[in-house]
Design an enzyme around this catalytic site. Structure first.
Site, PDB file in Angstrom:
ATOM      1  N   SER A 128     -59.194  75.225  58.747  1.00  0.00           N
ATOM      2  CA  SER A 128     -60.226  75.135  57.720  1.00  0.00           C
ATOM      3  C   SER A 128     -61.112  76.376  57.691  1.00  0.00           C
ATOM      4  O   SER A 128     -61.394  76.984  58.723  1.00  0.00           O
ATOM      5  CB  SER A 128     -61.116  73.915  57.974  1.00  0.00           C
ATOM      6  OG  SER A 128     -60.340  72.754  58.068  1.00  0.00           O
ATOM      7  N   GLU A 243     -48.928  65.810  63.259  1.00  0.00           N
ATOM      8  CA  GLU A 243     -50.268  65.248  63.347  1.00  0.00           C
ATOM      9  C   GLU A 243     -50.344  63.928  62.593  1.00  0.00           C
ATOM     10  O   GLU A 243     -50.883  62.951  63.078  1.00  0.00           O
ATOM     11  CB  GLU A 243     -51.288  66.246  62.777  1.00  0.00           C
ATOM     12  CG  GLU A 243     -52.711  65.717  62.815  1.00  0.00           C
ATOM     13  CD  GLU A 243     -53.751  66.799  62.643  1.00  0.00           C
ATOM     14  OE1 GLU A 243     -53.363  67.940  62.336  1.00  0.00           O
ATOM     15  OE2 GLU A 243     -54.934  66.495  62.810  1.00  0.00           O
TER      16      GLU A 243
END
Ligand SMILES: Cc1cc2nc3c(=O)[nH]c(=O)nc-3n(C[C@H](O)[C@H](O)[C@H](O)COP(=O)(O)OP(=O)(O)OC[C@H]3O[C@@H](n4cnc5c(N)ncnc54)[C@H](O)[C@@H]3O)c2cc1C
Lengths: 387, 347
Positions: A128, A243
């Site tokens: 991010s 994930e």
């Protein structure tokens, strides 16, 4: 179909259980969002590794046991049942580890995986950026190749455990003329490199659970690139796939929360039953946790037989994150007026760790791809709805 | 630990799906609404010829000798087409019940069921009205603590219209009948039949939910507003994604319930209640959200959505409603010493 454990699976469970009974710290460790807690958790990873329990699915040469997914699920069940510490290196062992095994060179695997396994090197993720959240393809941080070295500039944000971690992995734009998914490269960066500034960001509980990372002409050797230059998006999707998939959130965690919720309800049922919605919510929590377990076993068995995870796996992240939030919200209503009290408050009584869990559960629908983004993926890729 | 179906089971599912999707079209279902019986003898013969009516009948009586686990995927497919014929109830409830009763009754009726010559239906106290009693050669009824078997000449039937025109429901008044099981044995048989009926509902609900998703995806891909397909709007997508999530997590509980019954596990009642609750919830959510994304079209008699929606509603309250199944779960999980949490699921 045969829904019973084999003798060897039962023996494995016994072995895990007895090892954990001897080694799980009697006193819970401090949270790994403090410096001391981080050290304690690092030491716990070393203990796990010494017992060859660090990552049971890894091959034996890396200190694993070459377990299949069913044994992994059994391990997780025993792990959560025993109340063992959370995994400080989960980004490494559950996400980067499997990605490295698929995309890494032999040299990278030999250099990186053993130290990951012992907890000597703890990993943070750097995807991010301030302007690249859900829209990860908007990444701007750059890596410029000069000889054998990448020179990195830019900023990452929300990097979990980066405050005390040793390395981070993430994506950087290596082709300045590129846009969106192209021209991105997956690079592993030592966080102690000159030119890096890590600025802790306190989370809802006031502790610095994540951080901003600033890169100012940071030099990283080219052998820390994972996969080809410009091929980062594909590698990152594999990481995100792990994930969202089975590893990060095994059912055991939620089944234990559901079990504790039933206990909490039973201990407080007279007060709780004044609100008729509560009992139903507890029952629903139990059922959903069971559904999550059953579905995970079904998927694991399919994978064990050579099947593949399909687009339906995007349902997984929504299911567990909303279940987790619902369970903790229910616990908050059972606790009533004491729900707001911190565990050490003198009159907190049996509040336990529910408040912490409630705060953390709020982040589940956000990290690892927000649930809105997951719903888009389900609608478009699993159901085939128009873009 | 192997939570997968065999190749054979999956192939059988495929071939039954192909057959049903081709034969049991919404047009054919609608045509039956206007007939007296609402049932289709020709179709019943076709189902028998495929071995489906006798799938759970033992080989000794002309069946295939398979069990609930073999049938559960087929029941999903029956749900997918909203099959009006009482196939699922026959194979999953009536046949196992008759087999357990045994004796002359089983020897007389099981071969007829396998051959497609007779339908046998079951009415328990949970459902005051009996489905398809009007086409049954034999009706097995719970009466007080007994289980009785009656033939059409021994009963009077009072028809009750359902919101779903495919469902034919009857109040059955049995004047004279002899019990085929009494006391503890009857209670055991009734309990097992109820579990099988609830499992049958759960499996069909999975198929119904999938069908409503498929219809909605197709409709919203074609219907245009604001110059694009309505299915490209996120609010519409998320309605359907929510259904997909609930459906995905209702499958394994249903398959586990089928396994538990087929293997006579002590956990069977719990597993069935779990499956019934989550599968019927998924189907009800599919109905609600599919209806919404169809706009006014979904509110019409003409669009086929309601065939599936109404069946989903009915199944949710048949063979034990949510209250019944939740209280069964509650009795276990809120009891002293309940074995819950990580590692307890398959113990
Ligand atoms: C506890 C926690 C830990 C984290 N750890 C890490 C980490 O270790 N490393 C890392 O790189 N990142 C990490 N993140 C960041 C996380 O990946 C991002 O928060 C996430 O990708 C969302 O980005 P954003 O926060 O910028 O929200 P935004 O993208 O700004 O989204 C805001 C809202 O808009 C919605 N939205 C955005 N786009 C769409 C769309 N296309 N359709 C529908 N709705 C949309 C979102 O769903 C959300 O509700 C962490 C976050 C949290 C909360």
């Amino acid at each position: 179909m045969e829904l019973t454990y084999t003798d060897s699976q039962q023996a494995f469970r016994k072995e895990v259980r007895s090892w954990l009974a001897q080694h799980v710290p009697a006193q819970p460790l401090q949270t790994f969002d403090t410096e001391e807690g981080f050290l304690q958790h690092r030491a716990w990873e070393a203990t796990l590794h010494a017992g060859r329990w660090g990552m049971v699915t890894w091959p034996e040469v890396l200190g694993g046991r070459g377990c299949d997914l069913i044994e992994w699920l059994i391990f997780e069940e025993e792990y959560y049942r025993a109340g063992a510490p959370l995994r400080v290196n989960q980004n490494g062992i559950f996400l980067l580890g499997p990605t490295l095994m698929e995309y890494g060179t032999e040299e990278q695997k030999a250099r990186i995986l053993p130290k990951m396994a012992t907890g000597e090197e703890v990993w943070a993720q750097g995807w991010s950026e301030p302007n690249a959240g859900s829209d990860m393809a908007a990444i701007r941080a750059t890596a410029r190749l000069e000889g054998d070295t990448y020179v990195i500039n830019g900023q990452k944000i929300w990097s979990t455990r980066a405050v005390w971690a040793d390395w981070c992995f993430g994506m950087f734009r290596t082709d300045p003329a590129s846009e969106r998914h192209r021209g991105l490269t997956f690079i592993l960066v030592p966080l102690r490199s000159p030119g890096i500034t890590v600025r802790p960001i306190p989370q809802l509980d006031g502790l610095p659970g994540f951080a901003e990372i600033f890169f100012d002409d940071v030099e990283v050797a080219v052998d820390n690139r994972l996969g080809d230059e410009g091929a980062g998006w594909g590698v990152a999707m594999a990481t995100a796939g792990f994930e969202r998939g089975l590893m990060l959130r095994s059912p055991a965690r939620f089944q234990e929360t559901a079990r504790r919720l039933v206990e909490l309800y039973r201990a407080n049922h007279e007060a709780a039953d004044r609100n008729p919605a509560v009992k139903d919510a507890v029952l629903r929590a139990y059922l959903d946790a069971e559904s999550y377990c059953l579905t995970t076993y079904q998927t694991a068995c399919r994978l064990n037989k050579g099947g593949k995870i399909g687009a339906e796996s995007s349902t997984n992240k929504i299911f567990w994150s909303e279940l987790d939030q619902d369970m903790h919200a229910t616990a908050m209503s059972i606790l009533g007026a004491r729900a707001e009290l911190l565990p050490h408050a003198p009159d907190a009584g049996d509040v336990g760790t529910w408040l912490d869990g409630w705060l953390f559960s709020l982040s589940g629908p956000i990290y690892a791809g927000t649930n809105e983004v997951q719903r888009n993926i389900i609608a478009e890729r699993m159901l085939g709805m128009p873009r | 630990m192997d939570f997968t179906f065999t190749e054979d089971q999956l192939l059988f599912q495929d071939s039954v799906r192909d057959f049903l999707v081709n034969e049991v079209t919404p047009q054919r279902i609608r045509a039956l609404w206007d007939t007296d019986s609402g049932r289709d003898d020709a179709l019943w013969q076709q189902l028998a010829a495929l071995g489906l009516t006798g799938l759970t009948v033992s080989e000794e009586f002309g069946g295939l000798g398979m069990n609930e686990l073999d049938f559960v995927l087929l029941a999903q497919e029956a749900g997918y087409v909203a099959l009006p014929e009482p196939l699922v109830q026959t194979a999953m409830v009536a046949v196992p019940l008759l087999s357990s009763i045994g004796g002359d009754l089983a020897a007389e009726w099981l071969p007829k069921v396998a051959a497609g010559e007779a339908r046998v239906v079951v009415g328990l106290a949970q459902n005051r009205l009996v489905e398809d009693a009007h086409v049954a050669g034999l009706i097995l009824l719970q009466r007080g603590g007994d289980l009785i078997a009656v033939t059409p000449d021994q009963v009077s039937l009072r028809h009750n219209d359902s919101v779903d025109p495919s469902r034919r429901l009857f109040m059955v008044d049995a004047s004279k009948a002899t019990a085929v099981a009494e006391g503890d044995r009857a209670a055991l048989l009734v309990g097992a039949a109820l579990n099988r009926g609830a499992l049958a509902c759960a499996a069909q609900a999975l198929g119904l939910a999938q069908r409503m998703i498929d219809m909605s995806v197709q409709y919203t891909s074609e219907r245009q507003q604001f110059g694009k397909p309505v299915g490209s709007f996120q609010a519409v997508k998320h309605h359907m994604a929510n259904v997909a999530v609930r459906l995905e997590y209702a499958k394994a509980p249903t398959h586990r319930a089928a396994y538990a019954i087929a293997n006579r596990q002590a956990i069977a009642s719990q597993a069935v209640s779990h499956a019934k609750l989550v599968a019927c919830e998924a189907a009800n959510l599919a109905a609600k959200n599919s209806h919404q994304v169809h706009g006014a079209m979904g509110y019409t008699w003409e669009v086929d959505l309601h065939l599936f929606m109404k069946k989903a509603w009915a199944l949710a309250n048949s063979w034990g409603d949510a209250g019944f199944h939740k209280s069964r779960i509650g009795e276990r999980i809120f009891a002293d010493g309940a074995d819950l949490g990580a590692g307890a699921t398959f113990s």
